[in-house]
Enzyme design. Structure first.
Site, PDB file in Angstrom:
ATOM      1  N   ARG A  55       0.796  -1.218   0.000  1.00  9.13           N
ATOM      2  CA  ARG A  55       0.000   0.000   0.000  1.00  9.13           C
ATOM      3  C   ARG A  55       0.829   1.269   0.000  1.00  9.13           C
ATOM      4  O   ARG A  55       0.589   2.171  -0.770  1.00  9.13           O
ATOM      5  CB  ARG A  55      -0.862   0.037   1.258  1.00  9.13           C
ATOM      6  CG  ARG A  55      -2.322   0.051   1.023  1.00  9.13           C
ATOM      7  CD  ARG A  55      -2.972  -0.491   2.268  1.00  9.13           C
ATOM      8  NE  ARG A  55      -2.325  -1.725   2.641  1.00  9.13           N
ATOM      9  CZ  ARG A  55      -2.677  -2.909   2.157  1.00  9.13           C
ATOM     10  NH1 ARG A  55      -3.683  -3.014   1.339  1.00  9.13           N
ATOM     11  NH2 ARG A  55      -2.026  -3.994   2.497  1.00  9.13           N
ATOM     12  N   LYS A  84      25.793  -3.911  -2.183  1.00  9.06           N
ATOM     13  CA  LYS A  84      27.257  -3.826  -2.304  1.00  9.06           C
ATOM     14  C   LYS A  84      27.851  -3.099  -1.111  1.00  9.06           C
ATOM     15  O   LYS A  84      29.043  -2.843  -1.058  1.00  9.06           O
ATOM     16  CB  LYS A  84      27.628  -3.064  -3.579  1.00  9.06           C
ATOM     17  CG  LYS A  84      27.124  -3.683  -4.850  1.00  9.06           C
ATOM     18  CD  LYS A  84      27.579  -2.835  -6.037  1.00  9.06           C
ATOM     19  CE  LYS A  84      26.930  -3.274  -7.322  1.00  9.06           C
ATOM     20  NZ  LYS A  84      27.083  -2.248  -8.370  1.00  9.06           N
ATOM     21  N   ARG A 105      11.407   3.665   3.076  1.00  8.87           N
ATOM     22  CA  ARG A 105      10.993   2.731   4.144  1.00  8.87           C
ATOM     23  C   ARG A 105      12.214   1.903   4.500  1.00  8.87           C
ATOM     24  O   ARG A 105      12.931   1.435   3.609  1.00  8.87           O
ATOM     25  CB  ARG A 105       9.868   1.826   3.657  1.00  8.87           C
ATOM     26  CG  ARG A 105       9.619   0.679   4.630  1.00  8.87           C
ATOM     27  CD  ARG A 105       8.359  -0.071   4.331  1.00  8.87           C
ATOM     28  NE  ARG A 105       7.196   0.714   4.697  1.00  8.87           N
ATOM     29  CZ  ARG A 105       5.957   0.220   4.753  1.00  8.87           C
ATOM     30  NH1 ARG A 105       5.731  -1.042   4.460  1.00  8.87           N
ATOM     31  NH2 ARG A 105       4.941   0.987   5.092  1.00  8.87           N
ATOM     32  N   HIS A 133       5.364   5.937  11.331  1.00  6.40           N
ATOM     33  CA  HIS A 133       4.841   5.762   9.973  1.00  6.40           C
ATOM     34  C   HIS A 133       3.979   6.995   9.689  1.00  6.40           C
ATOM     35  O   HIS A 133       2.759   6.913   9.642  1.00  6.40           O
ATOM     36  CB  HIS A 133       4.025   4.472   9.926  1.00  6.40           C
ATOM     37  CG  HIS A 133       3.682   4.008   8.550  1.00  6.40           C
ATOM     38  ND1 HIS A 133       3.825   4.802   7.432  1.00  6.40           N
ATOM     39  CD2 HIS A 133       3.205   2.815   8.112  1.00  6.40           C
ATOM     40  CE1 HIS A 133       3.439   4.118   6.372  1.00  6.40           C
ATOM     41  NE2 HIS A 133       3.067   2.917   6.758  1.00  6.40           N
TER      42      HIS A 133
HETATM   43  C1  NCD Z   1       1.426  -0.830   8.153  1.00  5.84           C
HETATM   44  C2  NCD Z   1       2.941  -0.812   8.300  1.00  5.84           C
HETATM   45  O1  NCD Z   1       3.665  -1.043   7.329  1.00  5.84           O
HETATM   46  O2  NCD Z   1       3.368  -0.505   9.389  1.00  5.84           O
HETATM   47  N1  NCD Z   1       1.038  -1.001   6.839  1.00  5.84           N
HETATM   48  C3  NCD Z   1       0.837   0.086   6.057  1.00  5.84           C
HETATM   49  O3  NCD Z   1       1.734   0.797   5.698  1.00  5.84           O
HETATM   50  N2  NCD Z   1      -0.428   0.391   5.752  1.00  5.84           N
HETATM   51  C4  NCD Z   1       0.747  -1.757   9.060  1.00  5.84           C
HETATM   52  C5  NCD Z   1       1.203  -3.179   9.115  1.00  5.84           C
HETATM   53  O4  NCD Z   1       2.074  -3.603   8.363  1.00  5.84           O
HETATM   54  O5  NCD Z   1       0.629  -3.892   9.938  1.00  5.84           O
END
Ligand code: NCD
Length: 314
Positions: A55, A84, A105, A133
């Site tokens: 997502r 690397k 991420r 997040h």
């Molecule tokens: C979440 C995450 O990656 O922390 N997912 C997301 O980005 N919608 C929640 C999860 O992975 O449980």
């Protein structure tokens, strides 16, 4: 201060009025998406995903494409020079000349923050370990604001993995800045919200907290029920995960006496924690929530890039 050129590492990097600016624009985009179809012509989003995502990565890509921009990046660090041994500092310095805004991420807490210190372009944290997040939080706040009309005076129950769930940590920290927030924390004893979050955020903001292991005890008293997945990938052993994974399963019958206007939210992906029979209940808003994630990311990137968003305005 304008949002142009800023980084988003923690939701509290932005003031409440800056968050409102993002939400107001996201609302306009949700109501009239096509008018914003060219505002990012010539702009490039870089996506650096060192950890799996569906997502978050796709919604960022979709958001940029829907504004007429382009996207480049990787979703598997093993195919990039990271394998690397390249440092985050070097990767981001180079990417600064390939893209105009970047989302990262990373499994390590603090990695996007480090990147922002070396970057010449805005860095957006797309999730760092169990820490934060922020763009999921913006999505969650926009969802509550659209359904409730306000972010004040909400009693939110967080249910599931409150220890490792970064979406919970981010949303609690963001919501504790709004007047009248109250939190109900529902988890098994081993997966309670970390103590440092409770003391540093909640005591500082003087927010009411109630902790319980029992969902049924509190489900009828809250405005928002935020369900979460048990974060399998952050467990040290499989046996603990197996024992805890089905601690809470929300079913339609459990919703029977909950408030008519309660919102059932979930950042997705869900595993077993919400039965499919809840999906048609009018309280279930998690798929709308995922849709709002597109608009909030469109608005965020447009404002960080400083493009002209005054379409259709005299
Ligand atoms: C979440 C995450 O990656 O922390 N997912 C997301 O980005 N919608 C929640 C999860 O992975 O449980």
């Amino acid at each position: 201060m304008s949002l142009k050129g800023r980084h988003l590492i923690d939701p509290n990097d932005f003031s409440l009025s800056e968050l409102d600016e993002i939400f107001d624009l996201a609302d306009r985009m949700a109501d009239d998406r096509d008018s914003f179809g060219n505002i990012c012509n010539g702009k490039i989003l870089g996506t650096l995903f060192y950890e799996p995502s569906t997502r978050t990565r796709l919604s960022f890509e979709s958001a940029m494409l829907r504004m007429g921009g382009k996207v480049l990046g990787f979703s598997d660090a093993s195919t990039s020079s990271v394998s690397k041994g390249e440092s985050i500092a070097d990767t981001i310095r180079v990417l600064s000349s390939y893209a105009d805004v970047v989302v990262m991420r990373h499994p390590k807490e603090g990695a996007p923050k480090l990147a922002s210190e070396y970057s010449l372009i805005p860095v957006i944290n797309g999730g760092d370990g169990g820490h934060q997040h922020p763009t999921q939080t913006l999505t969650d706040l926009l969802t509550i604001r659209r359904y409730r009309g306000t972010l004040e005076n909400q009693t939110i129950a967080f249910c599931g993995d409150l220890k490792f769930g970064r979406t919970v940590h981010s949303l609690i920290s963001a919501m504790s800045r709004y007047k009248g927030s109250k939190f109900v924390l529902i988890s098994p004893a081993e997966l309670r919200l970390p103590g440092h979050l409770k003391s540093s955020l909640l005591e500082k903001h003087n927010v009411g907290i109630y902790e319980t292991e029992n969902l049924e005890e509190v489900i009828n008293q809250v405005n928002v029920l935020y369900m979460t997945r048990i974060q399998k990938e952050r467990f040290f052993n499989e046996a603990d995960y197996m024992r805890l994974k089905d601690s809470y399963i929300l079913s339609r019958s459990k919703l029977k006496d909950s408030r008519e206007d309660m919102l059932v939210m979930h950042p997705l992906p869900r595993v077993n924690e919400i039965s499919y029979d809840v999906d048609d209940d009018k309280r279930a808003v998690y798929f709308k929530q995922a849709e709002f994630g597109i608009y909030v990311r469109m608005a965020l990137m447009a404002l960080l890039l400083g493009v002209n968003v005054n379409v259709n305005r005299k």
